[in-house]
Scaffold this motif. Structure first.
Motif: not given
Length: 82
Positions: A47-65
Motif C-alpha cells: 500500500a502506498t500514499l502519493t501526493d498529487g494534483d490530478p488536474e495538472t498531472g503533478d505527483f510526488g514520489e510514493p511513500k510506503l504504508i
C-alpha cells in the motif's frame, strides 16, 4: 494537492507474478487494513500514499504504508515509509 492511497496486490502467474487491478483506499488505515486482508490470499501486496494534483498531472514520489510478501521488488523496499 490531494492524497491518494493505493493498494496493489499480485497474483501467481506462469512466470512469477502479475499485478492485479490497483484499488484506491480512503485513508492510511483503510489501505493498511485492505492490504492485510489481501495478504492472507495473495503472494505480494503493498500500500502506498502519493501526493498529487490530478488536474495538472503533478505527483510526488510514493511513500510506503505497508508491504507483505517475500522478495519484494527493490522499488518497494526502497520507498520512504509513511
Amino acid at each position: 494537492m490531494a492524497e491518494f492511497f493505493v493498494v496493489q496486490s499480485f497474483s501467481p502467474a506462469k512466470r512469477g507474478m502479475k499485478p492485479d487491478v490497483p484499488v484506491q483506499a480512503t485513508s492510511i488505515m483503510h489501505a493498511r487494513r485492505m492490504a492485510e486482508r489481501l495478504a492472507a490470499r495473495k503472494p505480494m501486496v503493498f500500500a502506498t500514499l502519493t501526493d498529487g494534483d490530478p488536474e495538472t498531472g503533478d505527483f510526488g514520489e510514493p511513500k510506503l504504508i505497508c508491504a507483505y510478501g517475500d522478495n519484494l521488488p527493490e522499488e518497494v523496499s526502497n520507498m520512504q515509509p509513511v
